[in-house]
Write an enzyme that holds these catalytic residues in place. Structure first.
Site, short mmCIF file in Angstrom:
data_model
loop_
_atom_site.label_atom_id
_atom_site.label_comp_id
_atom_site.label_asym_id
_atom_site.label_seq_id
_atom_site.Cartn_x
_atom_site.Cartn_y
_atom_site.Cartn_z
N SER A 9 0.85 -1.19 0.00
CA SER A 9 0.00 0.00 0.00
C SER A 9 0.88 1.24 0.00
CB SER A 9 -0.91 0.00 1.23
OG SER A 9 -1.45 1.31 1.38
N HIS A 34 -1.04 -1.42 -4.21
CA HIS A 34 -2.35 -1.15 -3.61
C HIS A 34 -2.52 0.36 -3.41
CE1 HIS A 34 -5.82 -2.39 -1.06
NE2 HIS A 34 -5.48 -1.38 -0.27
N ASP A 36 -4.93 3.27 -2.00
CA ASP A 36 -6.03 3.53 -1.08
C ASP A 36 -6.68 4.88 -1.38
OD1 ASP A 36 -6.12 1.27 0.75
OD2 ASP A 36 -4.08 1.88 1.29
N MET A 38 -9.55 7.46 -0.43
CA MET A 38 -10.46 7.81 0.68
C MET A 38 -11.06 9.19 0.42
SD MET A 38 -8.25 6.57 3.95
CE MET A 38 -7.19 5.11 3.86
N HIS A 67 -8.30 0.43 -4.11
CA HIS A 67 -9.23 0.19 -3.00
C HIS A 67 -10.02 1.46 -2.72
CE1 HIS A 67 -9.52 -0.90 1.61
NE2 HIS A 67 -10.69 -0.88 1.02
N MET A 69 -12.42 3.55 -0.76
CA MET A 69 -13.13 3.71 0.52
C MET A 69 -13.92 5.00 0.40
SD MET A 69 -9.97 2.47 2.84
CE MET A 69 -8.86 2.63 1.46
N MET A 141 -11.14 -6.47 5.52
CA MET A 141 -10.39 -5.47 6.29
C MET A 141 -10.08 -6.04 7.68
SD MET A 141 -9.92 -2.75 4.41
CE MET A 141 -9.07 -1.88 5.72
N GLY A 148 -3.29 4.01 7.80
CA GLY A 148 -2.26 2.98 7.84
C GLY A 148 -1.72 2.86 9.26
N ASP A 176 -6.27 -6.76 4.51
CA ASP A 176 -5.70 -5.41 4.49
C ASP A 176 -5.81 -4.80 5.88
OD1 ASP A 176 -4.94 -2.80 3.89
OD2 ASP A 176 -6.64 -2.40 2.57
N GLY A 198 1.20 -1.88 4.14
CA GLY A 198 1.67 -0.51 3.95
C GLY A 198 2.86 -0.21 4.82
N SER A 199 2.59 0.05 6.10
CA SER A 199 3.68 0.46 6.98
C SER A 199 4.75 -0.61 7.14
CB SER A 199 3.11 0.88 8.35
OG SER A 199 2.27 -0.12 8.85
C1 DX5 Z 1 -6.45 1.30 5.54
C2 DX5 Z 1 -5.98 0.96 4.15
C3 DX5 Z 1 -4.78 0.10 4.12
C4 DX5 Z 1 -3.56 0.66 4.78
C5 DX5 Z 1 -2.83 -0.49 5.37
O1 DX5 Z 1 -7.70 1.87 5.50
O2 DX5 Z 1 -7.00 0.31 3.43
O3 DX5 Z 1 -4.49 -0.35 2.81
O4 DX5 Z 1 -2.70 1.36 3.92
O5 DX5 Z 1 -1.77 -0.01 6.13
P1 DX5 Z 1 -0.98 -0.94 7.15
O6 DX5 Z 1 -0.41 -2.08 6.37
O7 DX5 Z 1 0.06 -0.02 7.69
O8 DX5 Z 1 -1.96 -1.40 8.18
ZN ZN Z 2 -6.42 -0.64 1.46
#
Ligand code: DX5
Ligand code: ZN
Length: 216
Positions: A9, A34, A36, A38, A67, A69, A141, A148, A176, A198-199
């Protein structure tokens, strides 16, 4: 066994050097990215939109896992498809009824894109059962969507075997949120075929090593 698809991500990447950040996971052997999206309504955060997807598409041939959201997903399928998304995943909670869900899936397919649906932690996985034959992926989820770096919610992982038992093996089950070397193992052993991280990847000292740890 099929190889697990890792989808880094970019929410945790450094946006000032996005191209390098994308290329570094590619060098680590990853094929998906990926993204994200939002909107500040469906989730309490605002991130990436259509122009960014368009710019990424120009610079990479990687598979763009988008993705959404967002509320009113039907309004944004065409712009994201035209910007170059390969897979478009939307949230079942953003739809008012079954007809709405089917409309969004049909729209995604009309642009020849892969279609995914996502469930938040409090949504029963059975809600997606009526649509499985029309979907390429279900995204479970494992944190509340929005940010993240949150902690993995273990109970959410129990949706994976329930979905696996009730779906065709072609359906990709993606997880995710809070994925690291430990939670990745839990999810893949329960039947997940794709891991978003992501992180864990982008905040690590060594991206290649982080990807390798997830693969193992
Ligand atoms: C959260 C996102 C994720 C996010 C995951 O709403 O959909 O894709 O980037 O981040 P990590 O891997 O750090 O939890
Ligand atoms: Zn995501």
């Amino acid at each position: 066994m099929r190889e697990v698809i890792i989808s880094p991500s970019i929410l945790s990447a450094d946006f000032m050097k996005l191209e390098d950040e994308i290329n570094s996971v590619k060098r680590a052997g990853v094929e998906w990215i990926h993204i994200d999206v939002m909107d500040g309504h469906f989730v309490p955060n605002i991130t990436i939109g259509v122009p960014v997807v368009k710019s990424i598409r120009k610079k990479t041939d990687m598979f763009l896992d988008t993705h959404l959201m967002i509320e009113n997903p039907e309004k944004y399928i065409e712009p994201f498809a035209k910007a170059g998304a390969d897979l478009i995943t939307f949230h079942i909670e953003a739809c008012k009824d079954e007809g709405h869900v089917l409309e969004v899936i049909r729209l995604i397919k009309s642009f020849n894109k892969k279609a995914g649906i996502s469930v938040k932690p409090n949504t029963n996985i059975k809600e997606v059962f009526p649509y499985l034959k029309d979907l390429d992926l279900v995204l479970i989820m494992t944190v509340e969507p929005g940010f993240g770096g949150q902690e993995f919610i273990h109970e959410c992982a129990m949706k994976i075997p329930v979905l696996r038992e009730n779906s065709d093996e072609k359906l990709i089950i993606q997880v995710d949120g809070g994925i690291n070397n430990v939670t990745a193992k839990i999810c893949t052993s329960l039947g997940a075929g794709s891991l978003v991280a992501g992180s864990y990847i982008y905040n690590s000292e060594n991206i290649e090593k982080a990807v390798e740890n997830l693969r193992k």
